[in-house]
Design a protein around this motif. Structure first.
Motif, PDB file in Angstrom:
ATOM      1  N   GLY A   1       1.096   5.486  -6.102  1.00  0.00           N
ATOM      2  CA  GLY A   1       2.148   6.454  -6.794  1.00  0.00           C
ATOM      3  C   GLY A   1       1.879   6.870  -8.410  1.00  0.00           C
ATOM      4  O   GLY A   1       2.413   7.752  -8.868  1.00  0.00           O
ATOM      5  N   THR A   2       0.705   6.022  -8.996  1.00  0.00           N
ATOM      6  CA  THR A   2       0.338   6.680 -10.228  1.00  0.00           C
ATOM      7  C   THR A   2      -0.661   7.475 -10.292  1.00  0.00           C
ATOM      8  O   THR A   2      -1.244   8.022 -11.315  1.00  0.00           O
ATOM      9  CB  THR A   2      -0.138   5.149 -10.903  1.00  0.00           C
ATOM     10  OG1 THR A   2      -1.329   4.561 -10.363  1.00  0.00           O
ATOM     11  CG2 THR A   2       1.040   4.160 -11.171  1.00  0.00           C
ATOM     12  N   PHE A   3      -1.319   7.667  -9.041  1.00  0.00           N
ATOM     13  CA  PHE A   3      -2.651   8.462  -8.880  1.00  0.00           C
ATOM     14  C   PHE A   3      -3.638   8.046  -9.633  1.00  0.00           C
ATOM     15  O   PHE A   3      -4.678   8.816  -9.962  1.00  0.00           O
ATOM     16  CB  PHE A   3      -2.035   9.960  -9.304  1.00  0.00           C
ATOM     17  CG  PHE A   3      -1.079  10.503  -8.371  1.00  0.00           C
ATOM     18  CD1 PHE A   3      -1.236  10.769  -7.049  1.00  0.00           C
ATOM     19  CD2 PHE A   3       0.126  10.459  -8.594  1.00  0.00           C
ATOM     20  CE1 PHE A   3      -0.402  11.316  -5.946  1.00  0.00           C
ATOM     21  CE2 PHE A   3       1.092  11.114  -8.062  1.00  0.00           C
ATOM     22  CZ  PHE A   3       1.081  11.348  -6.552  1.00  0.00           C
ATOM     23  N   GLU A   4      -3.803   6.996 -10.456  1.00  0.00           N
ATOM     24  CA  GLU A   4      -5.026   6.212 -11.030  1.00  0.00           C
ATOM     25  C   GLU A   4      -6.106   6.143 -10.259  1.00  0.00           C
ATOM     26  O   GLU A   4      -7.247   6.298 -10.812  1.00  0.00           O
ATOM     27  CB  GLU A   4      -4.424   5.267 -11.919  1.00  0.00           C
ATOM     28  CG  GLU A   4      -3.467   5.370 -12.758  1.00  0.00           C
ATOM     29  CD  GLU A   4      -3.709   6.387 -13.892  1.00  0.00           C
ATOM     30  OE1 GLU A   4      -4.618   6.585 -14.455  1.00  0.00           O
ATOM     31  OE2 GLU A   4      -2.982   7.549 -13.879  1.00  0.00           O
ATOM     32  N   ASP A   5      -5.948   5.935  -8.905  1.00  0.00           N
ATOM     33  CA  ASP A   5      -7.074   5.701  -7.874  1.00  0.00           C
ATOM     34  C   ASP A   5      -7.404   7.075  -7.190  1.00  0.00           C
ATOM     35  O   ASP A   5      -7.725   6.760  -6.072  1.00  0.00           O
ATOM     36  CB  ASP A   5      -6.972   4.465  -7.272  1.00  0.00           C
ATOM     37  CG  ASP A   5      -6.876   3.155  -8.144  1.00  0.00           C
ATOM     38  OD1 ASP A   5      -7.633   3.062  -9.092  1.00  0.00           O
ATOM     39  OD2 ASP A   5      -5.928   2.300  -7.703  1.00  0.00           O
TER      40      ASP A   5
ATOM     41  N   GLY B   1      -2.378   4.060 -21.338  1.00  0.00           N
ATOM     42  CA  GLY B   1      -3.808   4.359 -21.115  1.00  0.00           C
ATOM     43  C   GLY B   1      -4.008   4.868 -19.645  1.00  0.00           C
ATOM     44  O   GLY B   1      -5.240   5.266 -19.239  1.00  0.00           O
ATOM     45  N   GLU B   2      -2.881   5.151 -18.927  1.00  0.00           N
ATOM     46  CA  GLU B   2      -3.131   5.675 -17.539  1.00  0.00           C
ATOM     47  C   GLU B   2      -3.436   7.324 -17.801  1.00  0.00           C
ATOM     48  O   GLU B   2      -3.057   7.727 -18.681  1.00  0.00           O
ATOM     49  CB  GLU B   2      -2.071   5.343 -16.542  1.00  0.00           C
ATOM     50  CG  GLU B   2      -1.883   4.156 -16.250  1.00  0.00           C
ATOM     51  CD  GLU B   2      -0.976   3.762 -15.304  1.00  0.00           C
ATOM     52  OE1 GLU B   2      -0.253   4.535 -14.813  1.00  0.00           O
ATOM     53  OE2 GLU B   2      -0.976   2.637 -14.710  1.00  0.00           O
ATOM     54  N   SER B   3      -4.139   7.955 -16.880  1.00  0.00           N
ATOM     55  CA  SER B   3      -4.610   9.431 -17.166  1.00  0.00           C
ATOM     56  C   SER B   3      -4.588  10.238 -16.134  1.00  0.00           C
ATOM     57  O   SER B   3      -5.346  11.283 -16.446  1.00  0.00           O
ATOM     58  CB  SER B   3      -6.051   9.096 -17.735  1.00  0.00           C
ATOM     59  OG  SER B   3      -7.101   8.497 -16.777  1.00  0.00           O
ATOM     60  N   THR B   4      -4.043   9.929 -15.067  1.00  0.00           N
ATOM     61  CA  THR B   4      -4.353  10.958 -14.010  1.00  0.00           C
ATOM     62  C   THR B   4      -2.990  11.029 -13.330  1.00  0.00           C
ATOM     63  O   THR B   4      -2.055  10.421 -13.360  1.00  0.00           O
ATOM     64  CB  THR B   4      -5.273  10.494 -12.986  1.00  0.00           C
ATOM     65  OG1 THR B   4      -6.370   9.800 -13.607  1.00  0.00           O
ATOM     66  CG2 THR B   4      -5.486  11.336 -11.752  1.00  0.00           C
ATOM     67  N   SER B   5      -2.801  12.490 -12.591  1.00  0.00           N
ATOM     68  CA  SER B   5      -1.659  13.107 -12.085  1.00  0.00           C
ATOM     69  C   SER B   5      -2.031  13.825 -10.915  1.00  0.00           C
ATOM     70  O   SER B   5      -3.275  14.055 -10.758  1.00  0.00           O
ATOM     71  CB  SER B   5      -0.573  13.601 -12.960  1.00  0.00           C
ATOM     72  OG  SER B   5      -1.268  14.787 -13.385  1.00  0.00           O
TER      73      SER B   5
HETATM   74 CA   LIG Z   1      -0.682   8.395 -13.527  1.00  0.00          CA
END
Ligand SMILES: [Ca+2]
Length: 209
Positions: free
Chosen positions: A65-69, A95-99
């Protein structure tokens, strides 16, 4: 590595794969795809990501659910894909960086999750990138006793900049298809008439946990 050892190792891998396939293909009687693949209710990690918005409920992160991977945990259609840029509150991690970007007509469906049957709640972050007259439709997918999957709309997002959505109660009639008044649900996000982004998708499996 000697050739015979390489062969033995490959045989072991194939045997393990076959065993896994059998396990997946043999769900309990009448269980549909959601129940058969649901995350384990006893293995959930809780947090309170919406405390800054005066919501003290404990939530579980949707799988991936964070879309980090990437979006591999989601079943995506159309041109839905991960893009650079996190929700700006970083509730899951600095520091997370993706959606996930959802162009009009595309959709993304979470993996199946175990929840209680008493009004589980969905909450996430969304941003509208384009389309003044557009919506991001949010549906819950659930199973009946025969294993058929049904979809019910539980909310829609129309807001502009990044913001937490409202709490979206699951208003479907959920059956206890798993032990302990639990069942399996998934959530589907569909952009209509504009492009949306979503990030940090959380579920409160037991309202008021
Ligand atoms: Ca994210």
């Amino acid at each position: 590595m000697p050739r015979q050892f390489r062969f033995a190792r490959r045989t072991l891998v194939l045997a393990a794969s076959a065993a896994a396939a059998i396990a997946v293909a043999a769900p309990s009687a009448h269980a549909g795809v959601l129940v058969a693949s649901a995350t384990n209710c006893d293995d959930q990690s809780f947090s309170q990501p919406f405390t800054p918005w005066l919501d003290p409920a404990s939530y579980v992160l949707a799988p991936g659910g964070t879309f980090e991977d990437g979006a591999s945990s989601f079943d995506v259609t159309g041109d839905a894909a991960t893009v650079a840029g996190n929700e700006p509150f970083y509730v899951h991690g600095a520091g997370e960086s993706t959606s996930l970007r959802l162009p009009s007509g595309s959709s993304a469906t979470t993996a199946s999750m175990c929840v209680g049957i008493e009004h589980p709640t969905l909450r996430f972050f969304a941003r509208r990138d384009s389309g003044v007259i557009s919506t991001l439709k949010v549906e819950v997918l659930f199973e009946d006793a025969l294993g058929s999957v049904h979809a019910v709309t539980i909310g829609s997002v129309v807001s502009g900049g990044w913001a937490p959505t409202v709490q979206m109660p699951v208003v479907a009639n959920l059956l206890p298809l798993l032990p302990g008044d639990r069942t399996a649900v998934a959530f589907r996000f569909t952009a209509n008439g504009g492009t949306y982004r979503i990030d940090d998708v959380y579920v409160d499996p037991w309202r008021g946990h």
